[in-house]
Design a protein around this motif. Structure first.
Motif, mmCIF file in Angstrom:
data_model
loop_
_atom_site.group_PDB
_atom_site.id
_atom_site.type_symbol
_atom_site.label_atom_id
_atom_site.label_comp_id
_atom_site.label_asym_id
_atom_site.label_seq_id
_atom_site.Cartn_x
_atom_site.Cartn_y
_atom_site.Cartn_z
ATOM 1 N N UNK A 1 0.840 -1.198 0.000
ATOM 2 C CA UNK A 1 0.000 0.000 0.000
ATOM 3 C C UNK A 1 0.873 1.245 0.000
ATOM 4 N N UNK A 2 1.887 1.271 0.850
ATOM 5 C CA UNK A 2 2.750 2.444 0.974
ATOM 6 C C UNK A 2 3.681 2.570 -0.238
ATOM 7 N N UNK A 3 4.201 1.438 -0.713
ATOM 8 C CA UNK A 3 5.062 1.471 -1.890
ATOM 9 C C UNK A 3 4.301 1.978 -3.106
ATOM 10 N N UNK A 4 3.054 1.492 -3.274
ATOM 11 C CA UNK A 4 2.258 1.895 -4.432
ATOM 12 C C UNK A 4 1.816 3.356 -4.327
ATOM 13 N N UNK A 5 1.560 3.829 -3.116
ATOM 14 C CA UNK A 5 1.240 5.251 -2.948
ATOM 15 C C UNK A 5 2.402 6.119 -3.392
ATOM 16 N N UNK A 6 3.602 5.720 -3.026
ATOM 17 C CA UNK A 6 4.786 6.471 -3.434
ATOM 18 C C UNK A 6 4.905 6.505 -4.957
ATOM 19 N N UNK A 7 4.692 5.370 -5.588
ATOM 20 C CA UNK A 7 4.775 5.294 -7.047
ATOM 21 C C UNK A 7 3.709 6.168 -7.700
ATOM 22 N N UNK A 8 2.489 6.130 -7.162
ATOM 23 C CA UNK A 8 1.396 6.922 -7.732
ATOM 24 C C UNK A 8 1.673 8.421 -7.609
ATOM 25 N N UNK A 9 2.211 8.835 -6.462
ATOM 26 C CA UNK A 9 2.515 10.256 -6.259
ATOM 27 C C UNK A 9 3.620 10.700 -7.213
ATOM 28 N N UNK A 10 4.653 9.880 -7.367
ATOM 29 C CA UNK A 10 5.744 10.219 -8.284
ATOM 30 C C UNK A 10 5.233 10.343 -9.713
ATOM 31 N N UNK A 11 4.340 9.424 -10.113
ATOM 32 C CA UNK A 11 3.763 9.488 -11.456
ATOM 33 C C UNK A 11 2.951 10.764 -11.616
ATOM 34 N N UNK A 12 2.201 11.137 -10.581
ATOM 35 C CA UNK A 12 1.409 12.358 -10.649
ATOM 36 C C UNK A 12 2.284 13.592 -10.800
ATOM 37 N N UNK A 13 3.432 13.597 -10.130
ATOM 38 C CA UNK A 13 4.353 14.730 -10.249
ATOM 39 C C UNK A 13 4.893 14.868 -11.671
ATOM 40 N N UNK A 14 5.161 13.737 -12.315
ATOM 41 C CA UNK A 14 5.705 13.776 -13.678
ATOM 42 C C UNK A 14 4.650 14.172 -14.701
ATOM 43 N N UNK A 15 3.428 13.631 -14.520
ATOM 44 C CA UNK A 15 2.386 13.862 -15.508
ATOM 45 C C UNK A 15 1.648 15.185 -15.300
ATOM 46 N N UNK B 1 3.019 18.256 -13.632
ATOM 47 C CA UNK B 1 4.066 19.032 -12.945
ATOM 48 C C UNK B 1 3.546 20.350 -12.384
ATOM 49 N N UNK B 2 2.472 20.874 -12.957
ATOM 50 C CA UNK B 2 1.952 22.153 -12.492
ATOM 51 C C UNK B 2 1.053 22.044 -11.275
ATOM 52 N N UNK B 3 0.682 20.843 -10.892
ATOM 53 C CA UNK B 3 -0.202 20.650 -9.743
ATOM 54 C C UNK B 3 0.622 20.519 -8.465
ATOM 55 N N UNK B 4 0.587 21.525 -7.626
ATOM 56 C CA UNK B 4 1.443 21.569 -6.442
ATOM 57 C C UNK B 4 1.065 20.523 -5.393
ATOM 58 N N UNK B 5 -0.190 20.056 -5.417
ATOM 59 C CA UNK B 5 -0.617 19.161 -4.340
ATOM 60 C C UNK B 5 0.105 17.826 -4.370
ATOM 61 N N UNK B 6 0.674 17.442 -5.524
ATOM 62 C CA UNK B 6 1.426 16.187 -5.553
ATOM 63 C C UNK B 6 2.705 16.296 -4.715
#
Length: 247
Positions: free
Chosen positions: A88-102, A104-109
């Motif tokens: 759960x925690x590993x996948x959350x980290x991956x999802x957040x990193x993907x959100x930052x890349x896709x 980039x303008x959304x600060x909440x990531x």
């Protein structure tokens, strides 16, 4: 057909997940953890895990075989519980990193990342990670507490170095704390409308241990177990027929 390029470990026929898709899949990890915890609750009530070893060794072979089966099932589900909860925690980290890349303008990531960093420092989070890792090194992470007359008191998770002692905490009570912690972390990152749509309670059918020591409902007494045979014998691998010979 065109040759597929890129990471060979990807499944190119599956659509790419966005952040919300990833959160939905992560909820399945929580569901899987609940399923395995249900089995641990039942199989930890087997006499196989509540009887002194010297007494078990005095039983006939058929009983000892049933003891081994109940222990294997309980240990394997406990290991799987920690595996899925850790993911759960590993996948959350991956999802957040993907959100930052896709996005980039959304600060909440980046706010999500900082919040997850804080969660990673909590004692409960570290214990989940370390018990998952210990399960790889030693499958026997179920401790048993006895009184002076060798009567069973309760199961516990053996203490890991650098963590608080857990011998006085009943194992299933502690597993429930870990489970609720993981589910509530997920809810912290889930969009508002997701918080009500995903269930907070889980129900699963569970087989009865051979040496179940609890009180069974009347309708379950004498119900046969469904057995599946899995073998590991050496077998000669048949030679593959050459298509040119067949022609």
């Amino acid at each position: 057909m065109k040759q597929r390029l890129g990471n060979k470990l990807k499944m190119p026929d599956l659509p790419e997940q966005d952040f919300v898709d990833a959160l939905s899949e992560i909820w399945f990890q929580i569901s899987f953890a609940a399923y395995h915890m249900a089995y641990v609750r039942v199989y930890s009530q087997s006499d196989a895990l509540r009887t002194a070893v010297k007494l078990l060794r005095e039983q006939d072979q058929d009983v000892r075989d049933h003891v081994q089966t109940d222990i294997v099932i309980c240990r394997s589900h406990l290991a799987a519980f920690f595996w899925h909860l850790e993911h759960v925690f590993e996948a959350l980290r991956t999802a957040i990193t993907r959100g930052q890349k896709e996005h980039a303008g959304e600060k909440y990531f980046w706010t999500y990342e900082k919040h997850l960093d804080q969660i990673e420092q909590l004692a409960l989070r570290k214990e989940i990670r370390d018990y998952r890792n210990m399960g790889h090194q030693n499958p026997a992470i179920i401790g048993s507490k006895w009184d002076g007359d060798e009567r069973f008191l309760h199961h516990f998770l053996p203490t890991i170095s650098e963590h608080q002692p857990r011998e006085d905490v009943e194992m299933n009570t502690r597993l429930q704390e870990y489970f609720e912690f993981g589910a509530n972390v997920w809810l912290e990152f889930a969009p508002g409308d997701f918080k009500e749509k995903f269930p907070r309670d889980f129900r699963f059918p569970v087989t009865v241990p051979y040496l179940f020591g609890g009180e069974l409902p009347k309708e379950l007494k004498g119900v046969p177990q469904l057995q599946v045979s899995v073998e590991s014998y050496n077998r000669e691998i048949p030679e593959t027929e050459d298509p040119h010979d067949a022609a």
